[in-house]
Scaffold this motif. Structure first.
Motif: not given
Length: 647
Positions: A503-511, A513-516, A567-571, A621-622
């Motif tokens: 689950g942590q991996l999923c959220f790290v990848l999400l973070g 992805s959103l940063a990119v 979005l970058l700040s959120d990520a 991407p969404a």
């Protein structure tokens, strides 16, 4: 290589290689990363192990920042010590060191089911020159202890003097202390056989060392060493030379040689209890047997151990184990101290709550405007025209601008929820990672308010919001010292924890992805403004849009750049939470991830269907981000919503 990448991605691949190949590849890769510019900073950032002063202790005259050490079996030659030192270790071991390294590499076998590393021909050793070279080349600040293997077949005074000479050479190279490995030999299995040899070592050390510069000296004791012999040995050990002992895995636990694994824990802890009963006050006891999860370390420390060394447990549990052990020890120690009075709302954390609330209110307001008029009076004043004129020129134009502004509004609400929760549950209690998360996100977010200035459009509403919210951020960061967490921590490598790692991996990848995505959107906003699918939806070219109104594209660019920055700040907030904040039993954090992410996804996806902008490639991407978000919540639910069982 934190746990969320090691256990999910790398460990399954490494287990397909031969044990020696896997170890060599891993250590050299980590060493290569540590040599890169900012490489050690990257490793430390991913693990985020900031030791509390409560964990500090002494090994003789040597100060160690945490009671967790890296055993020599993981990296005998110290190849990757510069990297490994960033993971929460208070000290590290190299060795065993012999006068000259053998020409044949001993074989290594691994039993993944039993989590055991087997050395059929005995422990791997390194040569004296290699040890000296590694000590001189180290760039970290953790003390390094050297294990020296002795040849028990030669128990003469000359052999003891040679050992002392090696210690002197290693000491000059930077060794913080020494552990002597000799009792595993069949020839020294009784105190009657061992004491003469140890006495010669003691005499040689006394003759060669300057008393004021004497380094801590520890004696390795196999967990299966006879109790009566151990009692006699400890009674005759010279306390002015020997600082303590290291309890190691039983020598005969392998098929024909030596094995490291959880099976050695019980015998090791039993030996720790015996030594603590027999030894004088201040005598150092370390254990290097069977520590595979935080509960093992707590059991050993409760039995009387001062420090734990990780060997096979580090390989099987993952590189996050030292931090998890430190957190478990810290939690136990913190419970013995009085809980401080919570700070007042206005001291620091309340200002961040107000900032988060302001972001939520602002996001809701922006969403309502985007659903109705879309444009504000100052937007129309900047354009020199009305929204009705724009609608007549292109019937999809206002819908397109609405879609940008609603996605920004949803992101603002998400940020506000994250900030409020981090302030109430983290900043309020002096949690270091929560403060760093807020600091990182705000440092990115506030400058992004002004990306629109590049196109000559001044947004008074955004400027006013920044002017009101920035002081709140500054006030929230003042007078806010770090305090250790008082929340229970995870102690087991159980199924719940293993699911949480995924689950942590999923959220790290999400973070990530959103940063990119935020960087790309902000970059597009200040450059090309549109992507091909945008123009296809609008059924127009950039030149045609410019012909409608020369200031139209700068206004759209302002929306896009602002959304990208938000979005970058959120990520950044989501990524740092995922890297540093996942802690068992933190129900508030699971709810934060749920309610913090929902507005962003609801806004970003629903508005596309509302206005008919449903191009699959554009929304892919969404969809991928939504999948990671839902999967991460499901996998983390058992871990975050259930408190760890009492030790």
């Amino acid at each position: 290589m934190p746990d969320w990448s090691y256990r999910t991605l790398f460990r399954p691949l490494l287990h397909r290689l031969s044990p020696r190949t896997a170890r060599t590849f891993t250590l050299r890769s980590m060493a290569a990363v540590s040599r890169m510019p900012a490489g050690t900073f990257l490793i430390k950032t991913l693990g985020h192990m900031e030791p509390s002063s409560i964990l500090e202790s002494q090994i003789g005259s040597v100060r160690v920042t945490t009671p967790v050490g890296l055993g020599g079996a993981v990296d005998p030659g110290g190849i990757a010590h510069n990297a490994l030192a960033q993971l929460g270790f208070g000290f590290l071991e190299i060795g065993p060191v012999e006068a000259a390294k053998g020409t044949d590499e001993p074989s290594i076998r691994m039993d993944h089911d039993r989590e055991t590393i087997d050395y059929p021909n005995g422990p791997e050793t390194i040569g004296l020159e290699e040890a000296v070279d590694q000590l001189r080349r180290r760039k970290h600040d953790r003390p390094v202890f050297v294990t020296i293997a002795t040849d028990a077949s030669d128990s003469s005074q000359a052999a003891a003097q040679h050992l002392a000479a090696r210690m002197a050479q290693l000491s000059q190279a930077g060794a913080a202390g020494f552990s002597i490995e000799c009792l595993s030999s069949r020839q020294l299995r009784t105190a009657h056989e061992a004491l003469p040899f140890i006495s010669r070592i003691t005499l040689a050390v006394l003759e060669m060392e300057n008393q004021s510069e004497r380094k801590p000296l520890l004696l390795y004791i196999p967990a299966d060493y006879p109790d009566d012999s151990l009692q006699e040995l400890l009674a005759n050990l010279d306390g002015s030379v020997w600082s303590g002992v290291v309890i190691r895995q039983p020598a005969g636990s392998g098929e024909t040689g030596h094995a490291l694994g959880p099976a050695g824990k019980e015998a090791g802890i039993a030996k720790v209890r015996l030594v603590r009963e027999l030894a004088p006050a201040g005598f150092i006891i370390q254990i290097a047997a069977g520590i595979h999860e935080p509960q093992d370390a707590l059991d050993a420390i409760r039995a009387g151990a001062d420090h734990v060394l990780l060997n096979s447990g580090f390989v099987y549990a993952g590189p996050g184990l030292p931090k998890r052990v430190n957190d478990a020890i810290l939690y136990e120690r913190v419970q013995r101290t009085p809980e401080p009075e919570p700070p007042s709302f206005w001291k620091h954390w309340g200002w961040m709550c107000l900032l988060g609330t302001g972001m939520i209110v602002g996001g809701i307001t922006a969403w309502l405007i985007a659903l109705s008029t879309v444009l504000l009076p100052y937007d129309e004043a900047f354009l020199g025209t009305t929204r009705h004129s724009l609608h007549e020129a292109n019937t999809r134009l206002l819908h397109f601008m609405s879609h940008d502004r609603i996605t920004l509004a949803g992101t603002m609400i998400s940020i506000g929820i994250l900030y409020y929760q981090l302030a109430k549950h983290g900043l309020r209690h002096g949690i270091h990672w929560a403060r760093m998360t807020l600091l990182t996100s705000c440092v990115i977010g506030f400058p992004s308010f002004f990306l629109y200035l590049g196109y000559g459009f001044f947004d008074p509403l955004h400027a006013a919001a920044a002017a009101v919210l920035l002081p709140m951020f500054l006030l929230s960061m003042r007078n806010n010292p770090d305090r250790p967490s008082r929340d229970p921590v995870n102690l087991r490598n159980d199924r719940t924890w293993r699911m949480a790692v995924w689950g942590q991996l999923c959220f790290v990848l999400l973070g990530v992805s959103l940063a990119v995505g935020g960087i790309v959107i902000a970059g597009v906003g200040v450059s090309h403004v549109f992507v091909p699918t945008d123009l296809a939806y609008l059924d127009a070219k950039t030149a045609q849009l410019e012909s409608i109104n020369p200031k139209l594209i700068p206004l759209i660019a302002h929306d896009r750049a602002g959304f990208g920055g938000a979005l970058l700040s959120d990520a950044a907030a989501l990524l740092t939470i995922s890297l540093w904040g996942i802690q068992q039993g933190a129900k508030w954090l699971w709810k934060t991830l749920l309610f913090g992410g929902a507005p962003g996804f609801a806004a970003g996806i629903s508005v596309h269907f509302r206005i008919g902008y449903t191009d699959f490639i554009h929304l892919l991407p969404a969809y991928a981000a939504l999948f990671l978000y839902i999967a991460g919540l499901i996998l983390l639910y058992p871990y975050l919503m259930n408190r760890p069982k009492a030790a």
